[in-house]
Design a protein around this motif. Structure first.
Motif, PDB file in Angstrom:
ATOM      1  N   LEU A  92       0.797  -1.225   0.000  1.00 43.67           N
ATOM      2  CA  LEU A  92       0.000   0.000   0.000  1.00 43.67           C
ATOM      3  C   LEU A  92       0.836   1.285   0.000  1.00 43.67           C
ATOM      4  CD1 LEU A  92      -2.981   0.841  -0.025  1.00 43.67           C
ATOM      5  CD2 LEU A  92      -2.952   0.679   2.457  1.00 43.67           C
ATOM      6  N   THR A 114       1.189   4.025  -3.152  1.00 41.61           N
ATOM      7  CA  THR A 114       0.972   5.458  -2.933  1.00 41.61           C
ATOM      8  C   THR A 114       2.100   6.265  -3.565  1.00 41.61           C
ATOM      9  OG1 THR A 114      -0.056   4.905  -0.808  1.00 41.61           O
ATOM     10  CG2 THR A 114       0.542   7.213  -1.162  1.00 41.61           C
ATOM     11  N   LYS A 122      -3.499   9.035  -5.159  1.00 45.44           N
ATOM     12  CA  LYS A 122      -2.399   9.103  -4.184  1.00 45.44           C
ATOM     13  C   LYS A 122      -2.922   9.500  -2.813  1.00 45.44           C
ATOM     14  CE  LYS A 122      -0.713  12.846  -3.403  1.00 45.44           C
ATOM     15  NZ  LYS A 122      -0.176  14.173  -3.305  1.00 45.44           N
ATOM     16  N   LEU A 174      -4.785   6.558  -1.216  1.00 52.32           N
ATOM     17  CA  LEU A 174      -3.853   5.511  -0.789  1.00 52.32           C
ATOM     18  C   LEU A 174      -3.027   5.958   0.420  1.00 52.32           C
ATOM     19  CD1 LEU A 174      -2.631   4.195  -4.265  1.00 52.32           C
ATOM     20  CD2 LEU A 174      -4.133   3.012  -2.645  1.00 52.32           C
ATOM     21  N   SER A 186      -3.016   4.062   3.915  1.00 52.45           N
ATOM     22  CA  SER A 186      -1.785   3.628   4.577  1.00 52.45           C
ATOM     23  C   SER A 186      -1.762   4.098   6.025  1.00 52.45           C
ATOM     24  CB  SER A 186      -0.554   4.181   3.844  1.00 52.45           C
ATOM     25  OG  SER A 186      -0.462   3.660   2.545  1.00 52.45           O
TER      26      SER A 186
END
Length: 181
Positions: free
Chosen positions: A107, A111, A150, A153, A157
């Motif tokens: 992950l 990203t 982005k 993600l 995260s």
């Protein structure tokens, strides 16, 4: 491949490495604040979340004579930051989530890939805009898609890391015998 990545990170994933990466992350955030202050009130593509590709020329126009500062940010700090945050999240996931699904370690790196797509596109847009006051539609499209992906993600995260930290804290608190007085 995921298992090899996990094993590689597990070699140095500990609290001290995580702390050093968190400090590096914080220093980057300070750097971004300084860059943002230097070209304010204009707002970077990173700070926008969703935007239409057709908005890109107007966004860049707002930088005016400070567009060189924005280009410097994109071509220096914004190229180092994805490495730092992806390692911060990945080391944290491996360190805190020893029994977690190993696929979670992908992950943060996914990203970073979308962040680099965004950064390279934004650099290209800035360079082209400085020459012709126009933005190539393909670059604007790539950046406008990469930015929200982005961001999503990145947040995912962070949520994974927080959940793993809470689970570890819960396991620790239930494993420690309570003292009797």
């Amino acid at each position: 491949m995921i298992e090899r990545l996990w094993a590689l990170l597990a070699r140095f994933a500990n609290g001290w490495v995580f702390l050093a990466l968190v400090i590096a992350f914080g220093l980057c955030r300070i750097g971004f604040k300084r860059f943002n202050a230097a070209y304010a009130p204009a707002k970077s593509f990173d700070g926008r979340g969703f935007y239409k590709p057709s908005d890109a020329p107007d966004i860049l126009k707002k930088f005016g004579s400070n567009i060189d500062i924005y280009l410097r940010q994109e071509s220096t700090l914004d190229l180092a930051f994805p490495i730092i945050y992806s390692l911060t999240f990945a080391v944290g996931i491996v360190w805190l989530g020893k029994s977690a699904p190993h696929s979670l370690v992908v992950l943060p790196f996914a990203t970073a890939i979308f962040d680099y797509c965004e950064n390279v596109s934004v650099i290209g847009m800035i360079v082209h805009y400085r020459k012709s006051q126009t933005v190539p539609p393909a670059l604007a499209w790539i950046a406008s898609v990469a930015t929200p992906v982005k961001t999503a993600l990145f947040l995912a995260s962070g949520v994974v890391l927080i959940v793993l930290a809470l689970l570890r804290l819960y396991r620790y608190s239930t494993a420690v015998p309570s003292s009797t007085l």
